[in-house]
Design an enzyme around this catalytic site. Structure first.
Site, mmCIF file in Angstrom:
data_model
loop_
_atom_site.group_PDB
_atom_site.id
_atom_site.type_symbol
_atom_site.label_atom_id
_atom_site.label_comp_id
_atom_site.label_asym_id
_atom_site.label_seq_id
_atom_site.Cartn_x
_atom_site.Cartn_y
_atom_site.Cartn_z
ATOM 1 N N ASP A 178 0.825 -1.355 0.093
ATOM 2 C CA ASP A 178 0.197 0.102 0.112
ATOM 3 C C ASP A 178 0.969 1.383 0.217
ATOM 4 O OD1 ASP A 178 -2.326 1.606 0.120
ATOM 5 O OD2 ASP A 178 -2.612 0.981 2.276
ATOM 6 N N TYR B 136 -1.109 -8.301 7.456
ATOM 7 C CA TYR B 136 -2.463 -8.804 7.900
ATOM 8 C C TYR B 136 -2.008 -10.279 8.143
ATOM 9 C CZ TYR B 136 -5.288 -4.737 7.081
ATOM 10 O OH TYR B 136 -5.828 -3.742 7.011
HETATM 11 P P1 ADP Z 1 -1.462 -6.865 3.793
HETATM 12 O O1 ADP Z 1 -1.759 -5.663 4.850
HETATM 13 O O2 ADP Z 1 -2.619 -7.309 3.021
HETATM 14 O O3 ADP Z 1 -1.067 -8.152 4.746
HETATM 15 P P2 ADP Z 1 1.080 -6.261 3.025
HETATM 16 O O4 ADP Z 1 1.405 -5.094 1.957
HETATM 17 O O5 ADP Z 1 1.537 -6.227 4.193
HETATM 18 O O6 ADP Z 1 -0.397 -6.236 2.871
HETATM 19 O O7 ADP Z 1 1.709 -7.391 2.191
HETATM 20 C C1 ADP Z 1 1.012 -8.143 1.214
HETATM 21 C C2 ADP Z 1 2.147 -8.684 0.358
HETATM 22 O O8 ADP Z 1 2.701 -7.998 -0.561
HETATM 23 C C3 ADP Z 1 3.439 -9.267 1.202
HETATM 24 O O9 ADP Z 1 3.464 -10.781 0.684
HETATM 25 C C4 ADP Z 1 4.333 -8.389 0.894
HETATM 26 O O10 ADP Z 1 5.674 -9.202 0.810
HETATM 27 C C5 ADP Z 1 4.223 -8.140 -0.685
HETATM 28 N N1 ADP Z 1 4.737 -6.782 -0.989
HETATM 29 C C6 ADP Z 1 5.077 -5.538 -0.231
HETATM 30 N N2 ADP Z 1 5.697 -4.797 -1.035
HETATM 31 C C7 ADP Z 1 5.438 -4.964 -2.400
HETATM 32 C C8 ADP Z 1 5.661 -4.677 -3.669
HETATM 33 N N3 ADP Z 1 6.336 -3.215 -3.805
HETATM 34 N N4 ADP Z 1 5.329 -5.286 -4.737
HETATM 35 C C9 ADP Z 1 4.601 -6.569 -4.774
HETATM 36 N N5 ADP Z 1 4.547 -7.239 -3.530
HETATM 37 C C10 ADP Z 1 4.733 -6.386 -2.265
#
Ligand code: ADP
Length: 176
Positions: A35, A128
Site C-alpha cells: 500500500d 495482515y
Molecule cells: P497486507 O496488509 O494485506 O498483509 P502487505 O502490503 O503487508 O499487505 O503485504 C502483502 C504482500 O505484498 C506481502 O507478501 C508483501 O511481501 C508484498 N509486497 C510488499 N511490497 C510489495 C511490492 N512493492 N510489490 C509486490 N509485493 C509487495
C-alpha cells in the site's frame, strides 16, 4: 498453471498491467507494505481520489473483500484497484471466503474498466498475517473460477516481492 495466469517476482508498482491491485486497509488512506509503495510510486492523485471515494461512497471505510478503482498516477499502469484483505486470524471462519472475494471483486472491477490485464500482490500475507500457502491456494482458486465462469480473457499476473514467496506459491498451487 491456468493459461490465463502468469507469475512474476519484483515490485508491483513497476508492472505494466492495465490494473494493479493494492492490498489496502479500509481507510483507503495509505499504509505500510505494498500500500505504501503504491502511494509513494503513484503520487498524490491516488490519495485524493481515495478521499473522494470515501466521502461519496464509503464514509465508514471500504468493507473487507470489496474493491474500488482509482487512476494509477505516475505508475505505468492505468488503474489501481484497492481491495481490503481479511486480517488473520480475526477473520475466523470467513477468512478464505473474504480473501477469495478480494480477488473476484478486483477482477470484476478490472473487467468493467475494460482492462486486458491485471497484476495482484499476495493480499493479506504481509501485515495482515494470512498464512502464505493457504492464501496462495485461495487466490489461485478464486482467479481460476472467475476466468472459467466468466470466460474472461483478462491476463492475470501474480507478483511476488521475493523469489521465496514466488516459489512457495508455485508449490502451494501444484495440483490445485
Ligand atoms: P497486507 O496488509 O494485506 O498483509 P502487505 O502490503 O503487508 O499487505 O503485504 C502483502 C504482500 O505484498 C506481502 O507478501 C508483501 O511481501 C508484498 N509486497 C510488499 N511490497 C510489495 C511490492 N512493492 N510489490 C509486490 N509485493 C509487495
Amino acid at each position: 498453471m491456468h493459461m490465463g495466469i502468469s507469475i512474476a517476482t519484483g515490485d508491483i508498482t513497476c508492472d505494466g498491467s492495465c490494473a494493479i491491485v493494492n492490498a489496502a486497509n479500509s481507510s483507503l488512506m495509505g499504509g505500510g507494505g505494498v500500500d505504501g509503495a503504491i502511494h509513494r510510486a503513484g503520487g498524490r492523485t491516488i490519495l485524493d481520489e481515495c478521499r473522494l471515494i470515501r466521502s461519496e461512497r464509503y464514509p465508514d471505510g471500504l468493507p473487507t473483500g470489496q474493491a474500488v478503482a482509482t487512476t494509477a498516477g505516475s505508475m505505468p499502469s492505468r488503474y489501481v484497484i484497492h481491495t481490503v484483505g481479511p486480517i488473520y486470524p480475526g477473520c475466523g471462519t470467513r477468512c478464505d471466503d473474504l480473501l477469495g472475494e478480494c480477488y473476484t471483486n478486483s477482477l470484476k472491477v478490472a473487467c468493467e474498466l475494460g482492462c486486458g490485464s491485471i497484476a495482484f500482490p499476495a493480499i493479506s500475507t504481509g501485515i495482515y498475517g494470512f498464512p502464505r500457502e493457504r492464501a496462495a491456494r485461495v487466490a489461485y482458486k478464486a482467479v481460476c473460477s472467475f476466468l472459467d465462469r466468466e470466460k474472461s480473457e483478462i491476463k492475470v499476473i501474480f507478483v511476488f516481492h521475493s523469489a521465496a514467496d514466488r516459489q512457495l506459491f508455485e508449490q502451494a498451487v501444484e495440483g490445485v
